[in-house]
Design an enzyme around this catalytic site. Structure first.
Site, PDB file in Angstrom:
ATOM      1  N   THR A  56       2.893 -12.409   3.415  1.00 14.27           N
ATOM      2  CA  THR A  56       2.048 -13.078   2.468  1.00 14.27           C
ATOM      3  C   THR A  56       2.805 -14.537   2.073  1.00 14.27           C
ATOM      4  OG1 THR A  56       0.778 -12.863   0.571  1.00 14.27           O
ATOM      5  CG2 THR A  56       2.966 -11.777   0.567  1.00 14.27           C
ATOM      6  N   ARG A  97       2.735 -29.510  -5.167  1.00 14.33           N
ATOM      7  CA  ARG A  97       2.514 -30.139  -6.330  1.00 14.33           C
ATOM      8  C   ARG A  97       0.941 -30.836  -6.636  1.00 14.33           C
ATOM      9  NH1 ARG A  97       7.936 -32.853  -4.735  1.00 14.33           N
ATOM     10  NH2 ARG A  97       6.900 -32.753  -3.018  1.00 14.33           N
ATOM     11  N   THR A 144     -10.185  -4.931   1.355  1.00 15.87           N
ATOM     12  CA  THR A 144     -10.917  -5.485   2.644  1.00 15.87           C
ATOM     13  C   THR A 144     -11.587  -4.431   3.441  1.00 15.87           C
ATOM     14  OG1 THR A 144      -8.836  -5.221   3.775  1.00 15.87           O
ATOM     15  CG2 THR A 144      -9.252  -7.361   3.118  1.00 15.87           C
ATOM     16  N   GLY A 155       1.396   2.907  -2.508  1.00 15.84           N
ATOM     17  CA  GLY A 155       0.972   3.726  -3.586  1.00 15.84           C
ATOM     18  C   GLY A 155       1.680   3.094  -5.130  1.00 15.84           C
ATOM     19  N   LYS A 156       2.153   2.005  -5.170  1.00 17.08           N
ATOM     20  CA  LYS A 156       2.667   1.261  -6.138  1.00 17.08           C
ATOM     21  C   LYS A 156       1.759   1.767  -7.494  1.00 17.08           C
ATOM     22  CE  LYS A 156       3.064  -2.634  -4.327  1.00 17.08           C
ATOM     23  NZ  LYS A 156       2.822  -2.055  -2.859  1.00 17.08           N
ATOM     24  N   GLN A 208       2.207  -6.105  -3.088  1.00 19.39           N
ATOM     25  CA  GLN A 208       2.571  -5.891  -1.574  1.00 19.39           C
ATOM     26  C   GLN A 208       3.974  -5.398  -1.391  1.00 19.39           C
ATOM     27  OE1 GLN A 208       1.588  -9.569  -2.687  1.00 19.39           O
ATOM     28  NE2 GLN A 208      -0.309  -8.575  -2.588  1.00 19.39           N
ATOM     29  N   ASP A 217       2.246  14.713   1.258  1.00 15.17           N
ATOM     30  CA  ASP A 217       1.055  15.551   1.510  1.00 15.17           C
ATOM     31  C   ASP A 217       0.372  15.285   2.770  1.00 15.17           C
ATOM     32  OD1 ASP A 217       0.289  13.383  -0.331  1.00 15.17           O
ATOM     33  OD2 ASP A 217      -1.684  14.268   0.090  1.00 15.17           O
ATOM     34  N   GLY A 224      -4.131  -4.585  -4.164  1.00 15.98           N
ATOM     35  CA  GLY A 224      -5.280  -3.715  -4.446  1.00 15.98           C
ATOM     36  C   GLY A 224      -4.294  -2.265  -4.828  1.00 15.98           C
ATOM     37  N   HIS A 225      -4.335  -2.100  -6.228  1.00 13.16           N
ATOM     38  CA  HIS A 225      -3.644  -0.747  -6.663  1.00 13.16           C
ATOM     39  C   HIS A 225      -4.740   0.180  -7.089  1.00 13.16           C
ATOM     40  CE1 HIS A 225       0.055  -3.203  -6.821  1.00 13.16           C
ATOM     41  NE2 HIS A 225      -0.342  -3.917  -7.663  1.00 13.16           N
ATOM     42  N   GLY A 278       0.051  14.103  -3.687  1.00 14.79           N
ATOM     43  CA  GLY A 278      -1.247  14.038  -3.819  1.00 14.79           C
ATOM     44  C   GLY A 278      -1.470  12.831  -4.502  1.00 14.79           C
ATOM     45  N   ASP A 325       0.790  -1.075  -0.051  1.00 11.36           N
ATOM     46  CA  ASP A 325       0.002   0.125  -0.051  1.00 11.36           C
ATOM     47  C   ASP A 325       0.826   1.313   0.227  1.00 11.36           C
ATOM     48  OD1 ASP A 325      -2.261  -1.756   0.266  1.00 11.36           O
ATOM     49  OD2 ASP A 325      -1.915  -1.769   2.187  1.00 11.36           O
TER      50      ASP A 325
HETATM   51  P1  GTP Z   1      -0.753  -2.808  -2.967  1.00 13.69           P
HETATM   52  O1  GTP Z   1      -0.324  -3.709  -4.103  1.00 13.69           O
HETATM   53  O2  GTP Z   1      -1.948  -3.203  -2.229  1.00 13.69           O
HETATM   54  O3  GTP Z   1       0.337  -2.832  -2.034  1.00 13.69           O
HETATM   55  O4  GTP Z   1      -1.107  -1.407  -3.535  1.00 13.69           O
HETATM   56  P2  GTP Z   1      -0.498  -0.059  -3.918  1.00 13.69           P
HETATM   57  O5  GTP Z   1       0.923   0.170  -3.375  1.00 13.69           O
HETATM   58  O6  GTP Z   1      -0.673   0.503  -5.149  1.00 13.69           O
HETATM   59  O7  GTP Z   1      -1.221   1.148  -2.825  1.00 13.69           O
HETATM   60  P3  GTP Z   1      -2.931   1.335  -2.501  1.00 13.69           P
HETATM   61  O8  GTP Z   1      -3.585   1.687  -3.962  1.00 13.69           O
HETATM   62  O9  GTP Z   1      -3.324   0.251  -2.027  1.00 13.69           O
HETATM   63  O10 GTP Z   1      -2.806   2.578  -1.809  1.00 13.69           O
HETATM   64  C1  GTP Z   1      -2.317   3.860  -2.023  1.00 13.69           C
HETATM   65  C2  GTP Z   1      -3.454   4.973  -1.626  1.00 13.69           C
HETATM   66  O11 GTP Z   1      -2.742   6.250  -1.456  1.00 13.69           O
HETATM   67  C3  GTP Z   1      -4.426   5.224  -3.006  1.00 13.69           C
HETATM   68  O12 GTP Z   1      -5.766   5.360  -2.433  1.00 13.69           O
HETATM   69  C4  GTP Z   1      -3.781   6.305  -3.821  1.00 13.69           C
HETATM   70  O13 GTP Z   1      -4.818   7.036  -4.362  1.00 13.69           O
HETATM   71  C5  GTP Z   1      -3.296   6.912  -2.533  1.00 13.69           C
HETATM   72  N1  GTP Z   1      -2.199   7.564  -3.019  1.00 13.69           N
HETATM   73  C6  GTP Z   1      -1.067   7.623  -3.694  1.00 13.69           C
HETATM   74  N2  GTP Z   1      -0.169   8.411  -3.560  1.00 13.69           N
HETATM   75  C7  GTP Z   1      -0.546   9.264  -2.759  1.00 13.69           C
HETATM   76  C8  GTP Z   1       0.005  10.743  -2.224  1.00 13.69           C
HETATM   77  O14 GTP Z   1       0.960  10.943  -2.793  1.00 13.69           O
HETATM   78  N3  GTP Z   1      -0.708  11.514  -1.674  1.00 13.69           N
HETATM   79  C9  GTP Z   1      -2.127  10.907  -1.112  1.00 13.69           C
HETATM   80  N4  GTP Z   1      -2.748  11.718  -0.399  1.00 13.69           N
HETATM   81  N5  GTP Z   1      -2.708   9.769  -1.574  1.00 13.69           N
HETATM   82  C10 GTP Z   1      -1.947   9.021  -2.190  1.00 13.69           C
HETATM   83  P1  IMP Z   2      -2.596 -12.811   2.349  1.00 10.67           P
HETATM   84  O1  IMP Z   2      -1.656 -12.329   1.216  1.00 10.67           O
HETATM   85  O2  IMP Z   2      -4.128 -12.607   1.845  1.00 10.67           O
HETATM   86  O3  IMP Z   2      -2.336 -14.107   2.421  1.00 10.67           O
HETATM   87  O4  IMP Z   2      -2.494 -11.920   3.470  1.00 10.67           O
HETATM   88  C1  IMP Z   2      -1.069 -12.080   4.466  1.00 10.67           C
HETATM   89  C2  IMP Z   2      -0.788 -10.688   4.997  1.00 10.67           C
HETATM   90  O5  IMP Z   2      -0.380  -9.776   3.970  1.00 10.67           O
HETATM   91  C3  IMP Z   2      -1.694  -9.944   5.544  1.00 10.67           C
HETATM   92  O6  IMP Z   2      -1.253  -9.129   6.694  1.00 10.67           O
HETATM   93  C4  IMP Z   2      -2.306  -8.974   4.557  1.00 10.67           C
HETATM   94  O7  IMP Z   2      -3.051  -7.866   5.260  1.00 10.67           O
HETATM   95  C5  IMP Z   2      -1.029  -8.512   4.035  1.00 10.67           C
HETATM   96  N1  IMP Z   2      -1.338  -8.285   2.680  1.00 10.67           N
HETATM   97  C6  IMP Z   2      -1.372  -9.139   1.404  1.00 10.67           C
HETATM   98  N2  IMP Z   2      -1.708  -8.454   0.354  1.00 10.67           N
HETATM   99  C7  IMP Z   2      -1.590  -6.870   0.534  1.00 10.67           C
HETATM  100  C8  IMP Z   2      -1.682  -5.868   0.041  1.00 10.67           C
HETATM  101  O8  IMP Z   2      -1.748  -5.776  -1.267  1.00 10.67           O
HETATM  102  N3  IMP Z   2      -1.249  -4.695   0.603  1.00 10.67           N
HETATM  103  C9  IMP Z   2      -1.260  -4.655   1.958  1.00 10.67           C
HETATM  104  N4  IMP Z   2      -1.157  -5.879   2.592  1.00 10.67           N
HETATM  105  C10 IMP Z   2      -1.373  -7.033   1.955  1.00 10.67           C
HETATM  106 MG    MG Z   3      -3.298  -1.978  -1.714  1.00  9.90          MG
END
Ligand code: GTP
Ligand code: IMP
Ligand code: MG
Length: 371
Positions: A203, A141, A265, A15-16, A188, A297, A40-41, A363, A13
């Protein structure tokens, strides 16, 4: 030949999604190499916020091919939902290719994931998407490779997915032979890596840069650059160690201002200060060349901003505090134009982690980036 890799340096999370979207314009192929629909990107385009779990975040760059590598596990229902979403957004899904070596997440995996969590004395807090059991079956397997599934299954869903399934090794090596530029997108974060993360609160796949090789079926010599994404503070969903966690008002403020609730979630994320010890560990594990710092920000308006710089033997932390800044920084496009206190925060992080911070996200919008 060139493959660059992007990975998260914390617990996911970071912000990838939106950072990959930014870098993607310099590449021909954006490829997911591990994980499944536990990711969840989020991408924000205009008023539209889309959340992708499987399809790589390069999707908004029209010319990119998208590839889901053999290291991934695929829930076909989620995939079909995303294909529908792309169709609705007018995105051409013909550019999505999925490796025949990826494994299928079955309903039985989802049930087993939930059952095992319920049986654990200390639940991990998984996303409940069946990821652990699907990877366990592969290692035992008894898993179902996508190739096999598509040969056997005759539902419309399997047919629809089959149209995207290719010989994943041939696919990626053809692209490399054609000198296409490939961006390998991690899911992740480093601290959720099954080997090097906070085991067992991790994970079930390898999330670090090395996994781009195994997950895509390429040798390490083709990897060029490794970019790490770190948030300006830390968050984690689910249980497990979190040394810089804040339990009081400052933690709540980070959660509210940063909207730190799980994309998949909806769970509130635990929040804490930036952890420089952990970031240095992540830099080593991934061989990071440069860092993109996100969500700076969110720290605007804090009286002070903390950075954990050491762990002490009694289990506590040493935290360095810097003066905060009141200004909103969303409009800033150049790192030197940040308010002085924000600039000092970025420079301090850079010095502590030992690699350049080349991009700062200020942002959630697509253009909210300072270089
Ligand atoms: P995973 O694969 O789940 O780890 O996802 P992720 O790394 O792509 O991040 P995810 O989208 O779950 O969370 C990022 C959140 O932060 C999103 O809601 C974006 O819109 C928000 N976001 C990303 N960059 C910024 C930023 O610089 N500022 C703010 N305020 N929000 C941001
Ligand atoms: P699983 O990948 O669903 O087995 O979850 C194992 C752990 O990884 C838990 O703590 C989850 O909250 C965390 N996790 C899995 N995927 C993500 C992700 O995309 N963002 C943040 N945490 C994650
Ligand atoms: Mg995420």
């Amino acid at each position: 030949m060139s493959v660059d890799v992007i990975v998260g340096l914390q617990w996911g999370d970071e912000g990838k999604g939106r950072i990959v979207d930014f870098y993607a314009r310099e590449y021909d192929v954006v490829a997911r190499f591990s994980g499944g629909d536990n990711a969840g990107h989020s991408l924000v385009v205009g008023n539209e916020r889309i959340a992708l779990r499987l399809v790589p975040s390069g999707v908004l760059q029209e010319k990119n091919e998208l590839f889901i590598g053999g290291g991934c596990v695929v829930n076909l229902e989620t995939l079909v939902e995303e294909l529908d979403l792309l169709a609705k957004l007018g995105v051409d899904a013909h550019r999505l290719f999925i490796s025949d070596r990826a494994h299928v997440v079955l309903q039985t995996h989802i049930e087993a994931d939930k059952r095992r969590e319920a049986e654990r004395a200390q639940p991990i807090g998984t996303t409940g998407r069946g990821i652990g059991p699907a990877y366990a079956d592969r290692a035992s397997r008894v898993g179902v490779p996508l190739r096999e599934y598509c040969e056997r299954a005759s539902t419309p869903q399997a047919k629809r997915v089959s149209a995207h399934v290719v010989d994943g090794v041939a696919y990626i090596h053809e692209r490399l032979a054609q000198r296409k530029r490939v961006l390998a997108e991690g899911a992740q974060g480093t601290m959720l890596d099954v080997i090097y993360g906070t085991y067992p609160y991790v994970t079930s796949s390898s999330t670090i840069a090395g996994a781009a090789c195994t997950g895509l079926g390429i040798g390490p010599k083709v990897v060029n650059r490794v970019i790490g994404i770190a948030k300006a503070y830390c968050t984690r969903v689910g249980a497990g160690p979190f040394p810089s966690e804040l339990h009081g008002r400052e933690g709540e403020r980070l959660r509210e201002r940063g909207r730190e609730f799980g994309t998949v979630t909806g769970r509130p994320r635990r929040c804490g200060w930036f952890d420089a010890v952990l970031a240095r560990y992540a830099v080593q594990l991934n061989g990071i060349d440069a860092v993109a710092l996100t969500k700076l920000d969110v720290l605007s308006g804090f009286e002070r901003v903390g950075i954990v710089t050491a762990y002490t033997s009694d289990g506590a932390n040493e935290t360095q505090y810097l003066e905060g800044w009141a200004e909103e920084i969303r409009g800033i496009r150049r790192i030197p134009d940040l308010p002085p206190a924000a600039g000092r925060f970025v420079t301090t992080l850079q010095n502590l982690i030992g690699v350049p911070i080349e991009l700062v996200s200020v942002g959630p919008e697509r253009d909210d980036l300072a270089r």
